[in-house]
Design an enzyme around this catalytic site. Structure first.
Site, PDB file in Angstrom:
ATOM      1  N   GLY A 162      41.171 -42.295  21.657  1.00 35.66           N
ATOM      2  CA  GLY A 162      40.740 -42.913  20.410  1.00 35.66           C
ATOM      3  C   GLY A 162      39.412 -42.426  19.862  1.00 35.66           C
ATOM      4  N   GLY A 205      37.501 -35.857  26.902  1.00 39.06           N
ATOM      5  CA  GLY A 205      36.372 -35.793  27.836  1.00 39.06           C
ATOM      6  C   GLY A 205      35.834 -37.149  28.245  1.00 39.06           C
ATOM      7  N   GLY A 206      36.169 -38.190  27.473  1.00 34.65           N
ATOM      8  CA  GLY A 206      35.791 -39.553  27.862  1.00 34.65           C
ATOM      9  C   GLY A 206      34.298 -39.788  27.882  1.00 34.65           C
ATOM     10  N   CYS A 227      32.383 -39.384  30.437  1.00 36.08           N
ATOM     11  CA  CYS A 227      31.717 -38.348  31.226  1.00 36.08           C
ATOM     12  C   CYS A 227      31.203 -37.201  30.349  1.00 36.08           C
ATOM     13  N   LYS A 271      23.051 -34.780  32.267  1.00 36.95           N
ATOM     14  CA  LYS A 271      22.613 -33.627  33.064  1.00 36.95           C
ATOM     15  C   LYS A 271      21.930 -32.582  32.189  1.00 36.95           C
ATOM     16  N   GLY A 329      45.580 -46.273  21.619  1.00 38.05           N
ATOM     17  CA  GLY A 329      46.914 -46.597  22.131  1.00 38.05           C
ATOM     18  C   GLY A 329      46.982 -48.047  22.580  1.00 38.05           C
ATOM     19  N   VAL A 348      15.163 -60.515  33.998  1.00 38.60           N
ATOM     20  CA  VAL A 348      14.808 -60.568  32.578  1.00 38.60           C
ATOM     21  C   VAL A 348      15.527 -61.770  31.986  1.00 38.60           C
ATOM     22  N   ALA A 350      20.593 -51.042  31.874  1.00 33.01           N
ATOM     23  CA  ALA A 350      21.494 -50.242  32.742  1.00 33.01           C
ATOM     24  C   ALA A 350      21.795 -51.051  33.996  1.00 33.01           C
ATOM     25  N   HIS A 381      20.156 -17.859  55.722  1.00 29.87           N
ATOM     26  CA  HIS A 381      18.710 -18.098  55.753  1.00 29.87           C
ATOM     27  C   HIS A 381      18.036 -17.212  54.718  1.00 29.87           C
TER      28      HIS A 381
HETATM   29  P1  FAD Z   1      36.215 -42.596  30.748  1.00 36.12           P
HETATM   30  O1  FAD Z   1      35.510 -41.338  31.000  1.00 36.12           O
HETATM   31  O2  FAD Z   1      35.417 -43.786  30.320  1.00 36.12           O
HETATM   32  O3  FAD Z   1      37.350 -42.291  29.695  1.00 36.12           O
HETATM   33  C1  FAD Z   1      38.139 -43.270  29.133  1.00 36.12           C
HETATM   34  C2  FAD Z   1      38.536 -42.819  27.741  1.00 36.12           C
HETATM   35  O4  FAD Z   1      39.560 -43.682  27.273  1.00 36.12           O
HETATM   36  C3  FAD Z   1      37.415 -42.921  26.712  1.00 36.12           C
HETATM   37  O5  FAD Z   1      37.226 -41.686  26.081  1.00 36.12           O
HETATM   38  C4  FAD Z   1      37.899 -43.980  25.717  1.00 36.12           C
HETATM   39  O6  FAD Z   1      37.543 -43.673  24.382  1.00 36.12           O
HETATM   40  C5  FAD Z   1      39.406 -43.890  25.888  1.00 36.12           C
HETATM   41  N1  FAD Z   1      40.122 -45.116  25.568  1.00 36.12           N
HETATM   42  C6  FAD Z   1      39.854 -46.380  25.974  1.00 36.12           C
HETATM   43  N2  FAD Z   1      40.790 -47.236  25.515  1.00 36.12           N
HETATM   44  C7  FAD Z   1      41.661 -46.488  24.795  1.00 36.12           C
HETATM   45  C8  FAD Z   1      42.824 -46.790  24.067  1.00 36.12           C
HETATM   46  N3  FAD Z   1      43.310 -48.028  24.008  1.00 36.12           N
HETATM   47  N4  FAD Z   1      43.454 -45.786  23.414  1.00 36.12           N
HETATM   48  C9  FAD Z   1      42.971 -44.508  23.474  1.00 36.12           C
HETATM   49  N5  FAD Z   1      41.882 -44.161  24.142  1.00 36.12           N
HETATM   50  C10 FAD Z   1      41.230 -45.146  24.808  1.00 36.12           C
HETATM   51  N6  FAD Z   1      29.954 -39.963  37.092  1.00 36.12           N
HETATM   52  C11 FAD Z   1      29.812 -38.931  37.937  1.00 36.12           C
HETATM   53  O7  FAD Z   1      30.671 -38.731  38.798  1.00 36.12           O
HETATM   54  N7  FAD Z   1      28.731 -38.099  37.865  1.00 36.12           N
HETATM   55  C12 FAD Z   1      27.758 -38.278  36.956  1.00 36.12           C
HETATM   56  O8  FAD Z   1      26.799 -37.511  36.919  1.00 36.12           O
HETATM   57  C13 FAD Z   1      27.871 -39.365  36.046  1.00 36.12           C
HETATM   58  N8  FAD Z   1      26.922 -39.573  35.118  1.00 36.12           N
HETATM   59  C14 FAD Z   1      27.062 -40.606  34.236  1.00 36.12           C
HETATM   60  C15 FAD Z   1      26.064 -40.826  33.306  1.00 36.12           C
HETATM   61  C16 FAD Z   1      26.162 -41.864  32.402  1.00 36.12           C
HETATM   62  C17 FAD Z   1      25.072 -42.089  31.386  1.00 36.12           C
HETATM   63  C18 FAD Z   1      27.323 -42.697  32.416  1.00 36.12           C
HETATM   64  C19 FAD Z   1      27.475 -43.805  31.418  1.00 36.12           C
HETATM   65  C20 FAD Z   1      28.330 -42.495  33.352  1.00 36.12           C
HETATM   66  C21 FAD Z   1      28.201 -41.451  34.273  1.00 36.12           C
HETATM   67  N9  FAD Z   1      29.164 -41.217  35.257  1.00 36.12           N
HETATM   68  C22 FAD Z   1      29.014 -40.194  36.141  1.00 36.12           C
HETATM   69  C23 FAD Z   1      30.372 -42.048  35.360  1.00 36.12           C
HETATM   70  C24 FAD Z   1      31.571 -41.327  34.708  1.00 36.12           C
HETATM   71  O9  FAD Z   1      31.267 -41.062  33.363  1.00 36.12           O
HETATM   72  C25 FAD Z   1      32.815 -42.175  34.815  1.00 36.12           C
HETATM   73  O10 FAD Z   1      33.032 -42.560  36.159  1.00 36.12           O
HETATM   74  C26 FAD Z   1      34.032 -41.407  34.327  1.00 36.12           C
HETATM   75  O11 FAD Z   1      33.853 -41.002  32.992  1.00 36.12           O
HETATM   76  C27 FAD Z   1      35.285 -42.276  34.444  1.00 36.12           C
HETATM   77  O12 FAD Z   1      36.380 -41.575  33.954  1.00 36.12           O
HETATM   78  P2  FAD Z   1      37.622 -42.352  33.319  1.00 36.12           P
HETATM   79  O13 FAD Z   1      38.577 -41.290  32.879  1.00 36.12           O
HETATM   80  O14 FAD Z   1      38.092 -43.410  34.226  1.00 36.12           O
HETATM   81  O15 FAD Z   1      37.046 -43.112  32.043  1.00 36.12           O
HETATM   82  P1  NAD Z   2      24.533 -49.429  38.956  1.00 27.45           P
HETATM   83  O1  NAD Z   2      25.531 -50.363  39.485  1.00 27.45           O
HETATM   84  O2  NAD Z   2      24.336 -48.103  39.595  1.00 27.45           O
HETATM   85  O3  NAD Z   2      23.096 -50.114  38.950  1.00 27.45           O
HETATM   86  C1  NAD Z   2      22.835 -51.302  38.294  1.00 27.45           C
HETATM   87  C2  NAD Z   2      21.554 -51.897  38.837  1.00 27.45           C
HETATM   88  O4  NAD Z   2      21.200 -52.988  38.028  1.00 27.45           O
HETATM   89  C3  NAD Z   2      21.685 -52.426  40.256  1.00 27.45           C
HETATM   90  O5  NAD Z   2      20.573 -51.999  41.004  1.00 27.45           O
HETATM   91  C4  NAD Z   2      21.724 -53.927  40.079  1.00 27.45           C
HETATM   92  O6  NAD Z   2      21.206 -54.635  41.177  1.00 27.45           O
HETATM   93  C5  NAD Z   2      20.846 -54.071  38.853  1.00 27.45           C
HETATM   94  N1  NAD Z   2      21.055 -55.303  38.078  1.00 27.45           N
HETATM   95  C6  NAD Z   2      22.224 -55.953  37.842  1.00 27.45           C
HETATM   96  N2  NAD Z   2      21.998 -57.025  37.062  1.00 27.45           N
HETATM   97  C7  NAD Z   2      20.677 -57.041  36.785  1.00 27.45           C
HETATM   98  C8  NAD Z   2      19.844 -57.880  36.010  1.00 27.45           C
HETATM   99  N3  NAD Z   2      20.340 -58.933  35.357  1.00 27.45           N
HETATM  100  N4  NAD Z   2      18.529 -57.598  35.947  1.00 27.45           N
HETATM  101  C9  NAD Z   2      18.002 -56.521  36.608  1.00 27.45           C
HETATM  102  N5  NAD Z   2      18.749 -55.693  37.361  1.00 27.45           N
HETATM  103  C10 NAD Z   2      20.068 -55.935  37.431  1.00 27.45           C
HETATM  104  O7  NAD Z   2      24.912 -49.266  37.406  1.00 27.45           O
HETATM  105  P2  NAD Z   2      24.432 -48.230  36.308  1.00 27.45           P
HETATM  106  O8  NAD Z   2      23.192 -47.528  36.713  1.00 27.45           O
HETATM  107  O9  NAD Z   2      24.475 -48.989  35.027  1.00 27.45           O
HETATM  108  O10 NAD Z   2      25.619 -47.197  36.323  1.00 27.45           O
HETATM  109  C11 NAD Z   2      26.957 -47.609  36.030  1.00 27.45           C
HETATM  110  C12 NAD Z   2      27.961 -46.745  36.713  1.00 27.45           C
HETATM  111  O11 NAD Z   2      27.935 -45.426  36.213  1.00 27.45           O
HETATM  112  C13 NAD Z   2      27.717 -46.687  38.200  1.00 27.45           C
HETATM  113  O12 NAD Z   2      28.850 -47.203  38.839  1.00 27.45           O
HETATM  114  C14 NAD Z   2      27.563 -45.247  38.532  1.00 27.45           C
HETATM  115  O13 NAD Z   2      28.346 -44.895  39.609  1.00 27.45           O
HETATM  116  C15 NAD Z   2      28.023 -44.506  37.281  1.00 27.45           C
HETATM  117  N6  NAD Z   2      27.063 -43.405  37.074  1.00 27.45           N
HETATM  118  C16 NAD Z   2      27.070 -42.392  37.974  1.00 27.45           C
HETATM  119  C17 NAD Z   2      26.145 -41.386  37.865  1.00 27.45           C
HETATM  120  C18 NAD Z   2      26.136 -40.296  38.877  1.00 27.45           C
HETATM  121  O14 NAD Z   2      27.098 -40.167  39.602  1.00 27.45           O
HETATM  122  N7  NAD Z   2      25.090 -39.491  38.960  1.00 27.45           N
HETATM  123  C19 NAD Z   2      25.209 -41.399  36.835  1.00 27.45           C
HETATM  124  C20 NAD Z   2      25.223 -42.461  35.964  1.00 27.45           C
HETATM  125  C21 NAD Z   2      26.173 -43.457  36.087  1.00 27.45           C
END
Ligand code: FAD
Ligand code: NAD
Length: 466
Positions: free
Chosen positions: A34, A39-40, A42, A51, A115, A238, A271, A445
């Site tokens: 949608g 690419g979602g 990610c 990154k 969808g 907070v 976050a 090394h």
């Molecule tokens: P998503 O990537 O969320 O994709 C779902 C897609 O479905 C979306 O594009 C959405 O628009 C679409 N969608 C939803 N509902 C509908 C519908 N009804 N019809 C059509 N389309 C729909 N993970 C890592 O492993 N490494 C990282 O470095 C990392 N960094 C991150 C940094 C940030 C800031 C954030 C927010 C997340 C990060 N993550 C990272 C987590 C990672 O992005 C997710 O775990 C991953 O994208 C999940 O993949 P997914 O396909 O389940 O869902």
């Molecule tokens: P997180 O679950 O990693 O961390 C959330 C933090 O917020 C926790 O430490 C929790 O104790 C704290 N928290 C919860 N409620 C709170 C409140 N009311 N006040 C203050 N602190 C509170 O979640 P995130 O950092 O938002 O990331 C979400 C998801 O995205 C994670 O599951 C992570 O795996 C994924 N992600 C992965 C990567 C990566 O793989 N490098 C990068 C970004 C995001």
């Protein structure tokens, strides 16, 4: 009406990898997305743009701080934030186009629109212009991902109070930034803006950062971040926020009770986690229920509705792109009658800060709680010659192995590039490897990977370089 073997709802790492594998296996496949781009989360607003900014900001900090000067490189760096954002957007665009190409290559039909399931075997897609298409399919794969969890009392306007998406595109470097949540997003995006010049304070509900991560690693990492200039307010909640055009005032209280205080910042990043996304998906038309968090449960990717499968962030397990990808492959292989499988004991987690944090397998806390006897091998980057030469000596590697069998049970590291290097431990663990297997494997090394070998040697007490 169009007929398919598989219709995948959601074009993220779960969805597009499922589509690719389905195409490879000769299934007639459609992927429905949608947001207008594949690419979602990610590729568009998660892993990849974060990154891009982590990479650029790390180089900027090296140039502007003392690091370049120490190496004998004299420069006068100037921040061009619009260009930093533009190169991020360019890379993201190229990546999303790359996914479109992979769909074409594997004969997957990419259908733009939102969808919704409309009873067994039926998906209705609503396009941007409001028109609807009905798809008939033998299998539906739900891969709709997740969205930021909101914090009551702190309204995200994506101007002054932002979620991760807002924090990836701030229009200026804040003088001050408060991050709510000391998790992965808070520490990665907090690092970006700190390196670019913001004063960053992290407010965390718990009395530690990175819950779930090995405590010794998390504590060491917190010390390193504090040395870098991060401020932490742990065990704090907070309770309210008031934003004006120019700043935000946050009311913060100790979790244990006590006096509230007001913190002020240019911007606030919320976050505190992510929650499954199932809005408007029509789950009720096939009788699927979500739990309190909005999550769809699965049994080997099967939902409770016949022919409806679920993978990625919207179902149980860590919310990680590579976890979604592995589930995608396993789910499609099961649909195709093969033996799809994911080993949930070996899903690495990486925090792409500087230094990085990388973990896989059981933590010491997990092993103690399960009553498993284990041995520990540890090696500091201070004693790794390559890290020393590069002035990157913060951190260590820790290998945990079964006390009787020596099988590796976990590995936890904080240090330079540990996110890339943890993969060798994942492979060793997949093969049921022992610490001795890693310790007796020749490593090049001088590399930082030698720290992993030396830590593995430490399990049997024969670390040689420290
Ligand atoms: P998503 O990537 O969320 O994709 C779902 C897609 O479905 C979306 O594009 C959405 O628009 C679409 N969608 C939803 N509902 C509908 C519908 N009804 N019809 C059509 N389309 C729909 N993970 C890592 O492993 N490494 C990282 O470095 C990392 N960094 C991150 C940094 C940030 C800031 C954030 C927010 C997340 C990060 N993550 C990272 C987590 C990672 O992005 C997710 O775990 C991953 O994208 C999940 O993949 P997914 O396909 O389940 O869902
Ligand atoms: P997180 O679950 O990693 O961390 C959330 C933090 O917020 C926790 O430490 C929790 O104790 C704290 N928290 C919860 N409620 C709170 C409140 N009311 N006040 C203050 N602190 C509170 O979640 P995130 O950092 O938002 O990331 C979400 C998801 O995205 C994670 O599951 C992570 O795996 C994924 N992600 C992965 C990567 C990566 O793989 N490098 C990068 C970004 C995001």
């Amino acid at each position: 009406m169009a007929q398919y073997d598989v219709v995948i709802i959601g074009g993220g790492p779960g969805g597009y990898n499922a589509a690719t594998r389905a195409g490879q296996l000769g299934l007639k496949t459609a992927i429905v997305e949608g947001r207008g781009k594949l690419g979602g989360t990610c590729l568009n607003v998660g892993c990849m743009p974060s990154k891009a900014l982590l990479h650029a900001s790390e180089l900027y900090e090296a140039a502007v701080g003392s690091e370049f000067a120490k190496l004998g490189i004299e420069v006068k760096p100037k921040l061009n934030l619009p260009q930093m954002m533009a190169q991020k957007a360019e890379s993201v665009e190229a990546l999303t186009k790359g996914v479109e190409f992979i769909m074409k290559k594997n004969k997957v039909e990419y259908i733009k629109g939102w969808g919704r399931i409309d009873g067994p075997g039926k998906v209705v897609v609503k396009a941007e212009d409001g028109s609807e298409t009905v798809l008939e399919t033998k299998n539906i794969v739900i891969a709709t991902g997740s969205e930021p969890t909101p914090l009551p009392g702190v309204t995200i306007d994506n101007k002054r109070i932002v979620d991760s998406t807002g924090a990836l595109s701030l229009p200026e470097v804040p003088k001050s930034l408060i991050v709510i949540g000391a998790g992965v997003i808070g520490l990665e995006l907090g690092s970006v803006w700190k390196r670019l010049g913001a004063e960053v304070t992290v407010v965390e509900f718990l009395d530690r950062i990175l819950p779930g991560t090995d405590t010794e690693v998390a504590n060491a990492f917190q010390k390193i971040l504090t040395k870098q200039g991060f401020k932490f307010k742990l065990a704090s909640k907070v309770t309210g926020a008031a934003a004006t055009d120019k700043q935000v005032k946050l009311t913060v209280e100790p979790v244990a009770g006590g006096e509230a205080e007001t913190l002020q910042a240019d911007y606030v990043l919320v976050a505190i986690g992510r929650r499954p996304y199932t809005q408007g998906l029509g789950l009720e038309t096939v009788g699927i229920e979500t739990d309190k968090r909005g999550m769809i449960a699965n049994d080997h990717y099967k939902t409770t509705a016949p022919g409806v499968w679920v993978i990625g962030d919207v179902t149980s397990g860590p919310m990680l792109a590579h976890k979604a990808e592995d589930e995608a492959v396993a789910c499609i292989e099961l649909i195709a009658g093969k033996a799809g499988h994911v080993n949930y004991d070996i899903i690495p987690g990486v925090i792409y800060t500087s230094p990085e944090v990388a973990t896989v397998g059981k933590t010491e806390e997990d092993l103690k709680a399960a009553g498993v006897a284990y041995k520990v091998g540890k090696f500091p980057f201070l004693a790794n010659s390559r890290a020393k030469i590069n002035h990157e000596t913060d951190g260590f590697v820790k290998v945990l192995a079964d006390a009787k069998t020596d099988r590796i049970l976990g590995c936890h590291a904080v240090g330079p590039n540990v996110g890339d290097m943890i993969a060798e431990i994942c492979v060793a663990m997949e093969f049921g490897g022992s610490s001795e297997d890693v310790a007796r494997t020749c490593h090049p090394h001088p590399t930082r990977a030698e720290a992993f070998r030396q830590a593995a040697m430490g399990v049997e007490g024969w670390t040689m370089q420290a």
